[in-house]
Design an enzyme around this catalytic site. Structure first.
Site, PDB file in Angstrom:
ATOM      1  N   SER A   1     -12.583  -0.178 -30.008  1.00 29.46           N
ATOM      2  CA  SER A   1     -11.377   0.537 -30.433  1.00 29.46           C
ATOM      3  C   SER A   1     -10.589  -0.282 -31.441  1.00 29.46           C
ATOM      4  O   SER A   1      -9.634   0.204 -32.023  1.00 29.46           O
ATOM      5  CB  SER A   1     -10.491   0.785 -29.222  1.00 29.46           C
ATOM      6  OG  SER A   1     -10.006  -0.464 -28.763  1.00 29.46           O
ATOM      7  N   GLY A   2     -10.996  -1.558 -31.612  1.00 28.37           N
ATOM      8  CA  GLY A   2     -10.197  -2.440 -32.456  1.00 28.37           C
ATOM      9  C   GLY A   2      -9.090  -3.107 -31.652  1.00 28.37           C
ATOM     10  O   GLY A   2      -8.385  -3.968 -32.147  1.00 28.37           O
ATOM     11  N   GLY A   3      -8.921  -2.680 -30.398  1.00 31.00           N
ATOM     12  CA  GLY A   3      -7.900  -3.259 -29.530  1.00 31.00           C
ATOM     13  C   GLY A   3      -8.357  -4.590 -28.952  1.00 31.00           C
ATOM     14  O   GLY A   3      -9.456  -5.068 -29.241  1.00 31.00           O
ATOM     15  N   VAL A   4      -7.505  -5.161 -28.143  1.00 31.33           N
ATOM     16  CA  VAL A   4      -7.759  -6.489 -27.606  1.00 31.33           C
ATOM     17  C   VAL A   4      -9.000  -6.508 -26.711  1.00 31.33           C
ATOM     18  O   VAL A   4      -9.913  -7.309 -26.906  1.00 31.33           O
ATOM     19  CB  VAL A   4      -6.538  -6.965 -26.772  1.00 31.33           C
ATOM     20  CG1 VAL A   4      -6.775  -8.352 -26.231  1.00 31.33           C
ATOM     21  CG2 VAL A   4      -5.270  -6.895 -27.608  1.00 31.33           C
ATOM     22  N   ASP A   5      -9.031  -5.594 -25.751  1.00 36.07           N
ATOM     23  CA  ASP A   5     -10.071  -5.659 -24.721  1.00 36.07           C
ATOM     24  C   ASP A   5     -11.462  -5.456 -25.296  1.00 36.07           C
ATOM     25  O   ASP A   5     -12.391  -6.205 -24.994  1.00 36.07           O
ATOM     26  CB  ASP A   5      -9.820  -4.613 -23.632  1.00 36.07           C
ATOM     27  CG  ASP A   5      -8.376  -4.608 -23.176  1.00 36.07           C
ATOM     28  OD1 ASP A   5      -7.733  -5.665 -23.266  1.00 36.07           O
ATOM     29  OD2 ASP A   5      -7.899  -3.548 -22.756  1.00 36.07           O
ATOM     30  N   SER A   6     -11.616  -4.424 -26.137  1.00 30.66           N
ATOM     31  CA  SER A   6     -12.962  -4.165 -26.643  1.00 30.66           C
ATOM     32  C   SER A   6     -13.382  -5.233 -27.645  1.00 30.66           C
ATOM     33  O   SER A   6     -14.569  -5.533 -27.773  1.00 30.66           O
ATOM     34  CB  SER A   6     -13.083  -2.761 -27.222  1.00 30.66           C
ATOM     35  OG  SER A   6     -12.117  -2.527 -28.206  1.00 30.66           O
ATOM     36  N   SER A   7     -12.424  -5.829 -28.359  1.00 32.85           N
ATOM     37  CA  SER A   7     -12.792  -6.906 -29.287  1.00 32.85           C
ATOM     38  C   SER A   7     -13.285  -8.125 -28.513  1.00 32.85           C
ATOM     39  O   SER A   7     -14.280  -8.750 -28.880  1.00 32.85           O
ATOM     40  CB  SER A   7     -11.607  -7.304 -30.165  1.00 32.85           C
ATOM     41  OG  SER A   7     -11.174  -6.203 -30.923  1.00 32.85           O
TER      42      SER A   7
ATOM     43  N   GLU B   1       3.842 -11.246  -6.481  1.00 30.23           N
ATOM     44  CA  GLU B   1       2.705 -11.306  -7.406  1.00 30.23           C
ATOM     45  C   GLU B   1       3.009 -10.678  -8.757  1.00 30.23           C
ATOM     46  O   GLU B   1       2.278 -10.896  -9.705  1.00 30.23           O
ATOM     47  CB  GLU B   1       1.479 -10.628  -6.769  1.00 30.23           C
ATOM     48  CG  GLU B   1       1.541  -9.104  -6.610  1.00 30.23           C
ATOM     49  CD  GLU B   1       2.249  -8.621  -5.334  1.00 30.23           C
ATOM     50  OE1 GLU B   1       3.101  -9.363  -4.806  1.00 30.23           O
ATOM     51  OE2 GLU B   1       1.964  -7.502  -4.884  1.00 30.23           O
TER      52      GLU B   1
ATOM     53  N   LYS C   1      -4.925  -8.002 -18.531  1.00 26.48           N
ATOM     54  CA  LYS C   1      -4.697  -8.141 -19.961  1.00 26.48           C
ATOM     55  C   LYS C   1      -4.513  -9.587 -20.427  1.00 26.48           C
ATOM     56  O   LYS C   1      -5.168 -10.034 -21.356  1.00 26.48           O
ATOM     57  CB  LYS C   1      -3.430  -7.367 -20.319  1.00 26.48           C
ATOM     58  CG  LYS C   1      -3.252  -7.157 -21.781  1.00 26.48           C
ATOM     59  CD  LYS C   1      -4.156  -6.082 -22.192  1.00 26.48           C
ATOM     60  CE  LYS C   1      -4.221  -5.660 -23.577  1.00 26.48           C
ATOM     61  NZ  LYS C   1      -5.052  -4.434 -23.615  1.00 26.48           N
TER      62      LYS C   1
ATOM     63  N   CYS D   1       4.993  -6.344   1.543  1.00 30.07           N
ATOM     64  CA  CYS D   1       5.360  -4.933   1.558  1.00 30.07           C
ATOM     65  C   CYS D   1       4.689  -4.172   2.702  1.00 30.07           C
ATOM     66  O   CYS D   1       5.016  -4.414   3.849  1.00 30.07           O
ATOM     67  CB  CYS D   1       5.065  -4.318   0.202  1.00 30.07           C
ATOM     68  SG  CYS D   1       6.153  -2.934  -0.162  1.00 30.07           S
ATOM     69  N   TYR D   2       3.723  -3.299   2.429  1.00 29.41           N
ATOM     70  CA  TYR D   2       3.037  -2.608   3.520  1.00 29.41           C
ATOM     71  C   TYR D   2       2.504  -3.617   4.537  1.00 29.41           C
ATOM     72  O   TYR D   2       2.592  -3.408   5.743  1.00 29.41           O
ATOM     73  CB  TYR D   2       1.883  -1.752   2.973  1.00 29.41           C
ATOM     74  CG  TYR D   2       1.162  -0.957   4.045  1.00 29.41           C
ATOM     75  CD1 TYR D   2       1.630   0.288   4.436  1.00 29.41           C
ATOM     76  CD2 TYR D   2       0.034  -1.473   4.678  1.00 29.41           C
ATOM     77  CE1 TYR D   2       0.987   1.016   5.435  1.00 29.41           C
ATOM     78  CE2 TYR D   2      -0.623  -0.756   5.673  1.00 29.41           C
ATOM     79  CZ  TYR D   2      -0.134   0.488   6.048  1.00 29.41           C
ATOM     80  OH  TYR D   2      -0.769   1.197   7.023  1.00 29.41           O
TER      81      TYR D   2
ATOM     82  N   GLY E   1       0.819  -1.199   0.000  1.00 28.83           N
ATOM     83  CA  GLY E   1       0.000   0.000   0.000  1.00 28.83           C
ATOM     84  C   GLY E   1       0.854   1.250   0.000  1.00 28.83           C
ATOM     85  O   GLY E   1       2.033   1.196   0.349  1.00 28.83           O
TER      86      GLY E   1
ATOM     87  N   HIS F   1       7.515  -7.966  -4.075  1.00 27.10           N
ATOM     88  CA  HIS F   1       6.204  -8.348  -4.584  1.00 27.10           C
ATOM     89  C   HIS F   1       6.252  -9.654  -5.385  1.00 27.10           C
ATOM     90  O   HIS F   1       6.598  -9.649  -6.555  1.00 27.10           O
ATOM     91  CB  HIS F   1       5.648  -7.225  -5.470  1.00 27.10           C
ATOM     92  CG  HIS F   1       5.333  -5.994  -4.686  1.00 27.10           C
ATOM     93  ND1 HIS F   1       4.101  -5.774  -4.114  1.00 27.10           N
ATOM     94  CD2 HIS F   1       6.093  -4.941  -4.341  1.00 27.10           C
ATOM     95  CE1 HIS F   1       4.115  -4.627  -3.450  1.00 27.10           C
ATOM     96  NE2 HIS F   1       5.324  -4.092  -3.575  1.00 27.10           N
TER      97      HIS F   1
END
Ligand SMILES: Nc1ncnc2c1ncn2[C@@H]1O[C@H](COP(=O)(O)OP(=O)(O)OP(=O)(O)O)[C@@H](O)[C@H]1O
Ligand SMILES: O=c1[nH]c(=O)c2[nH+]cn([C@@H]3O[C@H](COP(=O)(O)O)[C@@H](O)[C@H]3O)c2[nH]1
Ligand SMILES: NC(=O)CC[C@H](N)C(=O)O
Ligand SMILES: [Mg+2]
Length: 501
Positions: free
Chosen positions: A213-219, A161, A357, A75-76, A48, A159
């Protein structure tokens, strides 16, 4: 179930997804949330932004007193446990990014070499451990990098993770299976079917528009929602004048080739550029773009009689915009989250909001989306506006478009595009002196950026061969009018971010 307590780290959800990758169910809570301890098999305390010795710094949860199971504190989280159990934490010199640590033998480090590079991001450090604890890792600068009481508590200053911590995934699986003795019982297919069911329930027989947008996420979001509501989905692609060279034509072509869905293309170049005129502050630019996007979608929604807006928002957009919790620091307002206007008439549907992602890419693969769409480099919604540093003008956009095009083309030519996670050019708001054809030149500086990452939360600069960089730099200074110097960005995230604004 593994419970992750979120102290506002940029990486809290990364912890949960690492656990999901191990096919174990996990949930995130904030320190003051109520918790049913009967379901909890293990607890992880996240990092944090605060310092434990600050007066109003977040404390251990109230239920923590009653909880008697294993704890992994990062960490925190580590600093908090140390302070609460009588040790001491102080401001230190700080360690950021890649750091070499030496590990001792411990169940949590089973199968891991003695020396590994881990990812650090802290300014405070543990100077004295509580009684009964001993260090199990020390960093190259002598800071206690991990400690345990050998019974319930495992404390890590770094970290595990994040992708860039070597053997980080092994440390987490060691904790889950070696220390906590948990069982595997959770899968990604379950998640997709669950999401489709949920979208059907939310949208029902109504119509929705999807910001494409044609990007990965919106496709991926488009295919997912199309599975759920079919022809009632209209995809809207906005050309805001901040796109890359040939991008609009390219998106239309690929979309028509691969998807049997409705697509509307809106030419909004003028209105975006007008709103951005004279604005130099990065956060202001992002907010303006976020708002303008929504206004465009609202207008389209009216035309199609729609009340839902689907966005391909993913978790990193949420976390960096500080929309995930009270303690998280705001890094930047992603246009589709922190950049949203306060008042909007559309109801948001964001089926990928809790995924990263690479998980989105896995969902896309599961849904049968072609690799060339899934493997595209990410491109931010605010587009070139956050890569033309300072004021955005047509002239600068044009320079950047050409430089970026040459860089990407050079990477492709040498089969390097797929070897980096994201690559692009940035136009700096300064000019520098040069000599061209024996005459003095005073022209713009272009920075090239290429990073390796898995989910965009941490990144390291790509070690692109010098010859490739050389070719790109020569071509840019030769072919792009107005550019006199090219530099390569060699900063990791943290401390930098991937984009420059
Ligand atoms: N030009 C655009 N037109 C319409 N919607 C957009 C546009 N740019 C971004 N968006 C919306 O904003 C969301 C976030 O953008 P972002 O760039 O993070 O995702 P993406 O473009 O779908 O994927 P990628 O990260 O691979 O580029 C998108 O999923 C999409 O819903
Ligand atoms: O859709 C988006 N809207 C935004 O406002 C935005 N800002 C950054 N990015 C992308 O997110 C990833 C992490 O970027 P940073 O390290 O710069 O925060 C990188 O892949 C960035 O390209 C954005 N995407
Ligand atoms: N990443 C963290 O959890 C940092 C903890 C604390 N804010 C520090 O700087 O040491
Ligand atoms: Mg994009």
């Amino acid at each position: 179930m593994v419970l992750v307590v979120d102290y506002g780290s940029q990486y809290s959800r990364l912890i949960t997804r690492r656990i999901r990758e191990n096919e174990v169910y996990s949930e995130v809570v904030f320190p003051d949330d109520k918790v049913d301890l009967s379901k909890v098999d293990a607890v992880i305390l996240s990092g944090g932004p605060r310092s434990v010795y600050e007066e109003d710094a977040p404390k251990l949860p109230e239920w923590f007193q009653e909880y008697k199971g294993p704890v992994l504190a990062i960490c925190y989280g580590m600093q908090l446990i140390v302070k609460e159990l009588g040790g001491e934490v102080r401001r230190g010199r700080g360690e950021y990014g890649r750091t070499l640590v030496e590990l001792s033998r411990d169940p949590i480090f089973e199968g891991i070499p003695e020396k590994v590079h881990v990812w650090m991001s802290h300014g405070d450090e543990v100077v004295r451990l509580p009684e009964g604890f001993h260090p199990i890792a020390v960093s190259e600068t002598g800071v206690i990098a991990a400690a345990t009481d050998g019974k319930r508590f495992w404390l890590l200053q770094f970290h595990p993770e994040v992708h860039h911590t070597e053997y980080g995934d092994r440390m987490i699986s060691n904790f889950l299976f070696n220390v906590c003795k948990l069982e595997k019982n959770w899968k990604i297919g379950d998640l997709v079917e669950e999401k489709i069911r949920h979208i059907k329930e939310t949208i029902g027989n109504k119509k929705a528009i999807l910001a494409l947008s044609g990007g990965v996420d919106s496709s991926v979001a488009a295919v997912l929602v199309h599975r759920a509501i079919g022809k009632n989905l209209v995809c809207v692609f906005v050309d805001h004048g901040l796109l890359r060279k040939n991008e609009r034509e390219e998106v239309e072509r690929v979309f028509k080739e691969h998807f049997d869905m409705n697509l509307v293309v809106v030419d909004a170049r003028k209105r975006f550029l007008e709103k951005l005129r004279g604005v130099t502050d990065p956060e202001k630019k992002r907010k303006i773009i976020g708002e303008e996007f929504i206004r465009v979608f609202e207008e389209e929604a009216k035309k199609h009689d729609v009340e839902f807006l689907v966005q391909g928002t993913i978790y990193s957009d949420v976390i960096e915009s500080a929309a995930s919790g009270k303690t998280t620091a705001k890094i930047k307002s992603h246009h589709n989250v922190g950049g949203l206007p306060e008042k909007m008439n559309l109801k948001l549907v964001e089926p990928l909001r809790d995924l990263f992602k690479d998980e989105v890419r896995k969902v896309g693969k599961y849904l049968g989306i072609p690799d060339r769409i899934i493997n595209r480099h990410p491109f931010p919604g605010p587009g070139l506006a956050v890569r033309v540093l300072g004021e955005v003008t047509e002239e600068k956009l044009e320079i950047l478009r050409e430089a970026d095009y040459i860089f990407i083309e050079t990477l492709r030519k040498h089969d390097y595009y797929d070897k980096v996670w994201q690559a692009f050019a940035v136009l700096l708001p300064i000019k520098s002196v040069g000599v061209k054809g024996d005459a003095r030149a005073y022209e713009y500086v272009v920075a090239l950026r290429a990073v390796n990452s898995v989910e965009g939360m941490t990144a390291d600069w790509s070690r692109i061969p010098h010859d490739i960089l050389d070719e790109a730099a020569r071509r840019i200074t030769r072919e792009v009018k107005g550019v006199g110097r090219v530099v390569y960005d060699i900063t990791s995230k943290p401390p930098a971010t991937i984009e420059w604004e």
